[in-house]
Design a protein around this motif. Sequence first.
Motif, mmCIF file in Angstrom:
data_model
loop_
_atom_site.group_PDB
_atom_site.id
_atom_site.type_symbol
_atom_site.label_atom_id
_atom_site.label_comp_id
_atom_site.label_asym_id
_atom_site.label_seq_id
_atom_site.Cartn_x
_atom_site.Cartn_y
_atom_site.Cartn_z
ATOM 1 N N PHE A 1 -50.009 -18.330 -3.714
ATOM 2 C CA PHE A 1 -48.637 -17.864 -3.483
ATOM 3 C C PHE A 1 -48.601 -16.945 -2.261
ATOM 4 C CE2 PHE A 1 -45.124 -14.902 -3.849
ATOM 5 C CZ PHE A 1 -44.053 -15.770 -4.054
ATOM 6 N N GLY A 2 -49.569 -16.017 -2.183
ATOM 7 C CA GLY A 2 -49.641 -15.107 -1.038
ATOM 8 C C GLY A 2 -49.854 -15.849 0.273
ATOM 9 N N LEU A 3 -50.622 -16.947 0.198
ATOM 10 C CA LEU A 3 -50.878 -17.756 1.388
ATOM 11 C C LEU A 3 -49.582 -18.393 1.875
ATOM 12 C CD1 LEU A 3 -53.205 -19.071 3.187
ATOM 13 C CD2 LEU A 3 -53.040 -21.011 1.618
ATOM 14 N N TYR A 4 -48.797 -18.937 0.946
ATOM 15 C CA TYR A 4 -47.552 -19.628 1.303
ATOM 16 C C TYR A 4 -46.408 -18.670 1.628
ATOM 17 C CZ TYR A 4 -49.122 -24.392 0.485
ATOM 18 O OH TYR A 4 -49.757 -25.592 0.611
ATOM 19 N N ASP A 5 -46.484 -17.443 1.097
ATOM 20 C CA ASP A 5 -45.441 -16.444 1.388
ATOM 21 C C ASP A 5 -45.741 -15.825 2.756
ATOM 22 O OD1 ASP A 5 -43.451 -14.552 1.348
ATOM 23 O OD2 ASP A 5 -44.402 -13.275 -0.163
ATOM 24 N N VAL A 6 -45.469 -16.591 3.799
ATOM 25 C CA VAL A 6 -45.900 -16.227 5.156
ATOM 26 C C VAL A 6 -45.339 -14.877 5.599
ATOM 27 C CG1 VAL A 6 -45.852 -16.938 7.590
ATOM 28 C CG2 VAL A 6 -46.184 -18.652 5.799
ATOM 29 N N ASP A 7 -44.068 -14.605 5.280
ATOM 30 C CA ASP A 7 -43.479 -13.338 5.755
ATOM 31 C C ASP A 7 -43.648 -12.194 4.757
ATOM 32 O OD1 ASP A 7 -41.665 -13.901 3.783
ATOM 33 O OD2 ASP A 7 -39.942 -14.209 5.123
ATOM 34 N N GLY A 8 -44.309 -12.489 3.620
ATOM 35 C CA GLY A 8 -44.624 -11.429 2.660
ATOM 36 C C GLY A 8 -43.433 -10.828 1.946
ATOM 37 N N ASN A 9 -42.332 -11.601 1.817
ATOM 38 C CA ASN A 9 -41.134 -11.009 1.194
ATOM 39 C C ASN A 9 -41.033 -11.282 -0.304
ATOM 40 O OD1 ASN A 9 -40.424 -13.687 1.057
ATOM 41 N ND2 ASN A 9 -38.390 -13.447 1.958
ATOM 42 N N GLY A 10 -42.080 -11.900 -0.884
ATOM 43 C CA GLY A 10 -42.094 -12.094 -2.333
ATOM 44 C C GLY A 10 -41.518 -13.417 -2.807
ATOM 45 N N THR A 11 -41.016 -14.242 -1.883
ATOM 46 C CA THR A 11 -40.555 -15.587 -2.248
ATOM 47 C C THR A 11 -41.032 -16.579 -1.192
ATOM 48 O OG1 THR A 11 -38.469 -15.351 -1.032
ATOM 49 C CG2 THR A 11 -38.427 -14.766 -3.389
ATOM 50 N N ILE A 12 -41.012 -17.867 -1.558
ATOM 51 C CA ILE A 12 -41.432 -18.915 -0.627
ATOM 52 C C ILE A 12 -40.229 -19.791 -0.273
ATOM 53 C CG2 ILE A 12 -42.867 -20.984 -0.361
ATOM 54 C CD1 ILE A 12 -44.861 -19.771 -2.304
ATOM 55 N N SER A 13 -40.038 -20.035 1.008
ATOM 56 C CA SER A 13 -38.968 -20.928 1.463
ATOM 57 C C SER A 13 -39.566 -22.287 1.809
ATOM 58 C CB SER A 13 -38.293 -20.346 2.711
ATOM 59 O OG SER A 13 -39.220 -20.386 3.806
ATOM 60 N N LYS A 14 -38.687 -23.264 1.994
ATOM 61 C CA LYS A 14 -39.150 -24.605 2.367
ATOM 62 C C LYS A 14 -39.865 -24.563 3.723
ATOM 63 C CE LYS A 14 -37.581 -29.368 2.554
ATOM 64 N NZ LYS A 14 -36.407 -30.259 2.557
ATOM 65 N N ASN A 15 -39.359 -23.752 4.646
ATOM 66 C CA ASN A 15 -40.001 -23.634 5.968
ATOM 67 C C ASN A 15 -41.426 -23.111 5.853
ATOM 68 O OD1 ASN A 15 -37.910 -24.610 7.425
ATOM 69 N ND2 ASN A 15 -37.046 -22.618 7.974
ATOM 70 N N GLU A 16 -41.625 -22.154 4.942
ATOM 71 C CA GLU A 16 -42.971 -21.596 4.764
ATOM 72 C C GLU A 16 -43.918 -22.664 4.207
ATOM 73 O OE1 GLU A 16 -42.382 -16.836 4.046
ATOM 74 O OE2 GLU A 16 -41.669 -18.151 2.463
ATOM 75 N N ILE A 17 -43.424 -23.471 3.279
ATOM 76 C CA ILE A 17 -44.258 -24.556 2.747
ATOM 77 C C ILE A 17 -44.627 -25.517 3.871
ATOM 78 C CG2 ILE A 17 -44.152 -26.665 1.334
ATOM 79 C CD1 ILE A 17 -43.168 -25.001 -0.940
ATOM 80 N N GLN A 18 -43.650 -25.850 4.706
ATOM 81 C CA GLN A 18 -43.927 -26.760 5.828
ATOM 82 C C GLN A 18 -44.972 -26.169 6.775
ATOM 83 O OE1 GLN A 18 -39.951 -27.398 7.347
ATOM 84 N NE2 GLN A 18 -39.745 -29.337 6.258
#
Length: 203
Positions: free
Chosen positions: A106-123
């Motif tokens: 989860f931390g890896l995918y939460d690129v901006d570190g805001n506590g949630t993952i967006s579709k852009n971050e997954i991409q």
Amino acid sequence: MGNTKSSALSKELLEELKSNTKYTEAELCTWYQSFLKECPSGRISKQQFEGIYASFFPDADPTAYARHVFRSFDTNADGTLDFKEYIVALHLTSGGKTLQKLEWAFGLYDVDGNGTISKNEIQEIVRSIFNMIPAEAQKKLPEDENTPEKRAEKIWAFFGKKENDKISEGEFIQGVMDNKDILRLIQYDEPQKIKDKLKEKKQ
């Protein structure tokens, strides 16, 4: 006692790493000597970390993925990894408990570190994973996941999210626990290769 530049691991750190990872005292001491040889300061920089990944994947470009992995393990955000952060990184990427691994993922995918993952971050993460898959291997991937975009769409669909929705840590962990196929899609599946290379280096 806790001096990172000492050639011996402090007893406290050794005990902590033994209880939090699956490594033995002998393995940890050997890796520490090797770590100090590569990084006499007792810390590894982002560039050095990327170099280590590059040596593991000579046929691909792991730079972006290595950068994200480094970010996820630089827990105090000082731009370097100390031996503890490095060992925890190895442990989690090669054989940590499922829950620990998913918290890390989860931390890896939460690129901006805001506590949630967006579709852009997954991409973004999926694209960095694809950079590490040799072209020949990419050709053998199933039709519905043979590009970063298709794989990201597939992951997003698993979570049943709309385009601009976000995934929380709880949803992410539960979703992956409930569906082993997502686990396969979100990770780069060759941690064993990295472990084997490290063992070669130690001998």
